[in-house]
Design a protein around this motif. Sequence first.
Motif, PDB file in Angstrom:
ATOM      1  N   LEU A  57       0.826  -1.208   0.000  1.00  0.00           N
ATOM      2  CA  LEU A  57       0.000   0.000   0.000  1.00  0.00           C
ATOM      3  C   LEU A  57       0.863   1.262   0.000  1.00  0.00           C
ATOM      4  N   ASN A  58       2.016   1.185   0.631  1.00  0.00           N
ATOM      5  CA  ASN A  58       2.926   2.330   0.646  1.00  0.00           C
ATOM      6  C   ASN A  58       3.585   2.575  -0.719  1.00  0.00           C
ATOM      7  N   GLN A  59       3.512   1.598  -1.612  1.00  0.00           N
ATOM      8  CA  GLN A  59       4.067   1.733  -2.966  1.00  0.00           C
ATOM      9  C   GLN A  59       2.985   2.124  -3.970  1.00  0.00           C
ATOM     10  N   ILE A  60       2.016   1.213  -4.141  1.00  0.00           N
ATOM     11  CA  ILE A  60       0.876   1.461  -5.037  1.00  0.00           C
ATOM     12  C   ILE A  60      -0.224   0.483  -4.656  1.00  0.00           C
ATOM     13  N   GLY A  61      -1.439   0.968  -4.544  1.00  0.00           N
ATOM     14  CA  GLY A  61      -2.550   0.129  -4.116  1.00  0.00           C
ATOM     15  C   GLY A  61      -3.354  -0.468  -5.251  1.00  0.00           C
ATOM     16  N   PHE A  62      -3.515   0.319  -6.333  1.00  0.00           N
ATOM     17  CA  PHE A  62      -4.370  -0.167  -7.415  1.00  0.00           C
ATOM     18  C   PHE A  62      -4.009   0.460  -8.752  1.00  0.00           C
ATOM     19  N   TYR A  63      -4.037  -0.357  -9.782  1.00  0.00           N
ATOM     20  CA  TYR A  63      -4.188   0.095 -11.152  1.00  0.00           C
ATOM     21  C   TYR A  63      -4.883  -1.017 -11.920  1.00  0.00           C
ATOM     22  N   SER A  64      -5.293  -0.748 -13.136  1.00  0.00           N
ATOM     23  CA  SER A  64      -6.132  -1.708 -13.858  1.00  0.00           C
ATOM     24  C   SER A  64      -5.295  -2.823 -14.482  1.00  0.00           C
ATOM     25  N   ASN A  65      -5.979  -3.821 -15.003  1.00  0.00           N
ATOM     26  CA  ASN A  65      -5.322  -4.947 -15.659  1.00  0.00           C
ATOM     27  C   ASN A  65      -4.841  -4.623 -17.070  1.00  0.00           C
TER      28      ASN A  65
END
Length: 383
Positions: A57-65
């Motif tokens: 979560l401290n890096q990146i939580g979400f992006y699309s497929n």
Amino acid sequence: MKLFDVYPLFNITPVKAEGSYMWDSEGNKYLDLYGGHAVISVGHSHPHYVQKITDQLNQIGFYSNSVVIPQQQELAEKLGKVSGFEDYQLFLCNSGAEANENALKLASFATGRKKVISFNKGFHGRTSAAVAITDNPKIVAPINETSNAVILPLNDMEQVVLQLKAEDVAAVIVEGIQGIGGIHVPDPAFLEELERQCKKYGALLILDEIQSGYGRSGKFFAFQYTNVKPDLITTAKGMGNGFPIGGLLIQPELKPWYGMLGTTFGGNYLACAAGIAVLEIMEQESLVENTAKVGQYLMDTLANFKQIKEVRGHGLMIGLEFEEPIKEIRQKLLQDEKIFTGVSGAHIIRLLPPLSLTMEQAEYFISKFEKVLNELFANAEQN
């Protein structure tokens, strides 16, 4: 705004959990032998699990497929290695119902057929196709009803073959161990013959391991007590230890095309972090082996209780059937002894604790369970 009131609730508010224990807002400590519907696999708030999700979560939580997400491949490789299905393909989604929905869709694509065989007392989810093949008319809305669903008696090979002979069946779906249906284990010879007959008549075999998979049975998948190798395997619950994640394991002969399946949230960074942490903990702490050992102790000991009609299951997926309704037993366990258990119908208690349950915790449960049964059945005899 009010909540849509569809859940009967215990008047308990958990505020903290660790391992196989939970604490409520009043400071009471509970032994959790239900794991939130078999979801808690490696134990509540495991430090490695918490750290893995926090770091992600401290890096990146979400992006699309639509982008490369290396954590998806890492999860696939670990899952293949730990489960013994390294040659299979993995489609990631968000839940067990979604995993089954995609399995049914893929089977229909692959065969060009519509019909699906499932079994009495089976449960496969609450989305459209999954609920249509679930043996519970109360949760099937008119929009879900379909003539493509054929629900047959479990272990009745003759009935299955009669349906398969028409060569219009896309898939046969069966749970590795029926969960909500009451912890019924399919006969191993039935499962093995099911695989042979599916191959003979061109249907795909789907093993629903949503509840019985991920080590819960004392094997990674419950069907691994047999020699069966399914076309499709669905998994969820224990896969993320509480973080929503589901998966579909797909045999190598089934080839994908772009757009065949899809999901917005499936395989997101946080879900993958949770899934990877679970597999790492399972390996590091030998949780499948622990499940087999502690589960066998529980089943062997409980089988000696004269008040119990039948003990069923494998590993830490245990059903205790009584002649009498079990509501009072569960209430007394929860209120007096602070022990969570599950239920299936009016006469079956389900035990689905974290796979990290210790022998000492199992012994503690046995002593408290014996106390409750002796008190209740002694009172019943006096009355």
